[in-house]
Design a protein around this motif. Structure first.
Motif, PDB file in Angstrom:
ATOM      1  N   GLY A 161       0.825  -1.261   0.153  1.00 33.43           N
ATOM      2  CA  GLY A 161      -0.046  -0.139   0.029  1.00 33.43           C
ATOM      3  C   GLY A 161       0.764   1.285   0.132  1.00 33.43           C
ATOM      4  N   ARG A 162       2.070   1.082   0.392  1.00 31.37           N
ATOM      5  CA  ARG A 162       3.023   2.423   0.221  1.00 31.37           C
ATOM      6  C   ARG A 162       3.816   2.408  -1.042  1.00 31.37           C
ATOM      7  NH1 ARG A 162       6.830   3.398   5.091  1.00 31.37           N
ATOM      8  NH2 ARG A 162       7.200   5.274   3.893  1.00 31.37           N
ATOM      9  N   GLU A 163       3.930   3.551  -1.526  1.00 29.33           N
ATOM     10  CA  GLU A 163       4.558   3.759  -2.964  1.00 29.33           C
ATOM     11  C   GLU A 163       6.078   3.117  -2.846  1.00 29.33           C
ATOM     12  OE1 GLU A 163       5.249   7.361  -6.162  1.00 29.33           O
ATOM     13  OE2 GLU A 163       3.762   7.454  -4.679  1.00 29.33           O
ATOM     14  N   LEU A 164       6.531   2.714  -3.718  1.00 29.54           N
ATOM     15  CA  LEU A 164       7.775   2.150  -3.816  1.00 29.54           C
ATOM     16  C   LEU A 164       8.900   3.319  -4.134  1.00 29.54           C
ATOM     17  CD1 LEU A 164       7.658  -1.420  -5.705  1.00 29.54           C
ATOM     18  CD2 LEU A 164       8.007  -0.722  -3.393  1.00 29.54           C
ATOM     19  N   PRO A 165      10.068   3.037  -3.391  1.00 28.01           N
ATOM     20  CA  PRO A 165      11.014   4.184  -3.888  1.00 28.01           C
ATOM     21  C   PRO A 165      11.413   3.909  -5.143  1.00 28.01           C
ATOM     22  CG  PRO A 165      11.489   3.176  -1.913  1.00 28.01           C
ATOM     23  CD  PRO A 165      10.462   2.198  -2.292  1.00 28.01           C
ATOM     24  N   LEU A 166      12.087   5.013  -5.911  1.00 26.32           N
ATOM     25  CA  LEU A 166      12.328   4.929  -7.317  1.00 26.32           C
ATOM     26  C   LEU A 166      13.582   4.033  -7.265  1.00 26.32           C
ATOM     27  CD1 LEU A 166      13.041   8.605  -8.426  1.00 26.32           C
ATOM     28  CD2 LEU A 166      10.941   6.782  -9.096  1.00 26.32           C
ATOM     29  N   GLY A 167      13.600   3.103  -8.378  1.00 22.70           N
ATOM     30  CA  GLY A 167      14.512   2.104  -8.622  1.00 22.70           C
ATOM     31  C   GLY A 167      14.292   0.498  -7.934  1.00 22.70           C
ATOM     32  N   TRP A 168      13.318   0.408  -7.243  1.00 21.05           N
ATOM     33  CA  TRP A 168      12.603  -0.377  -6.430  1.00 21.05           C
ATOM     34  C   TRP A 168      11.495  -1.254  -7.254  1.00 21.05           C
ATOM     35  CZ3 TRP A 168      15.307  -3.406  -2.779  1.00 21.05           C
ATOM     36  CH2 TRP A 168      16.389  -2.506  -2.347  1.00 21.05           C
ATOM     37  N   HIS A 169      11.344  -2.561  -7.297  1.00 17.18           N
ATOM     38  CA  HIS A 169      10.227  -3.066  -8.102  1.00 17.18           C
ATOM     39  C   HIS A 169       9.882  -4.302  -7.132  1.00 17.18           C
ATOM     40  CE1 HIS A 169      11.880  -1.183 -11.480  1.00 17.18           C
ATOM     41  NE2 HIS A 169      13.104  -1.381 -11.332  1.00 17.18           N
ATOM     42  N   GLU A 170       8.425  -4.593  -7.269  1.00 18.99           N
ATOM     43  CA  GLU A 170       7.795  -5.683  -6.703  1.00 18.99           C
ATOM     44  C   GLU A 170       8.529  -7.057  -7.184  1.00 18.99           C
ATOM     45  OE1 GLU A 170       3.484  -7.501  -5.564  1.00 18.99           O
ATOM     46  OE2 GLU A 170       3.707  -5.576  -6.414  1.00 18.99           O
ATOM     47  N   GLU A 171       8.919  -7.856  -6.180  1.00 21.60           N
ATOM     48  CA  GLU A 171       9.532  -9.194  -6.861  1.00 21.60           C
ATOM     49  C   GLU A 171       8.460 -10.513  -6.822  1.00 21.60           C
ATOM     50  OE1 GLU A 171       9.998 -11.979  -4.584  1.00 21.60           O
ATOM     51  OE2 GLU A 171      11.351 -13.188  -5.901  1.00 21.60           O
ATOM     52  N   GLY A 172       7.272 -10.271  -6.012  1.00 26.24           N
ATOM     53  CA  GLY A 172       6.121 -11.169  -6.062  1.00 26.24           C
ATOM     54  C   GLY A 172       5.807 -11.809  -4.900  1.00 26.24           C
ATOM     55  N   LYS A 173       6.427 -11.889  -3.777  1.00 23.71           N
ATOM     56  CA  LYS A 173       6.105 -12.433  -2.614  1.00 23.71           C
ATOM     57  C   LYS A 173       5.419 -11.465  -1.822  1.00 23.71           C
ATOM     58  CE  LYS A 173       6.212 -15.350   1.004  1.00 23.71           C
ATOM     59  NZ  LYS A 173       5.212 -16.265   0.948  1.00 23.71           N
TER      60      LYS A 173
END
Length: 67
Positions: A26-38
């Motif tokens: 629910g929090r916006e990811l910092p630049l350069g980070w991506h959801e991995e799936g878990k």
């Protein structure tokens, strides 16, 4: 009443250097980070990171050591 930080649901995230971390859903990811799936509890995500992130060196360091 403030939310207990360990009661949240988290996701595992990864940056371009293949470093992993956990992040509250629910929090916006910092630049350069991506959801991995878990997704899961803090402990579930940390356990997953421990299993998959076996070489703590950033990707650029691993590539240099192979050359």
């Amino acid at each position: 009443m403030p939310e207990e930080p360990y009661a949240r649901e988290y996701m595992v995230v990864r940056n371009n250097e293949e470093q992993h971390s956990l992040w509250p859903i629910g929090r916006e990811l910092p630049l350069g980070w991506h959801e991995e799936g878990k997704h899961g509890t803090r402990e579930e995500c940390l356990d997953h990171i421990e299993r998959i992130w076996t070489d703590m060196r950033p990707l650029s360091s691993r590539r240099r050591s192979v050359q």
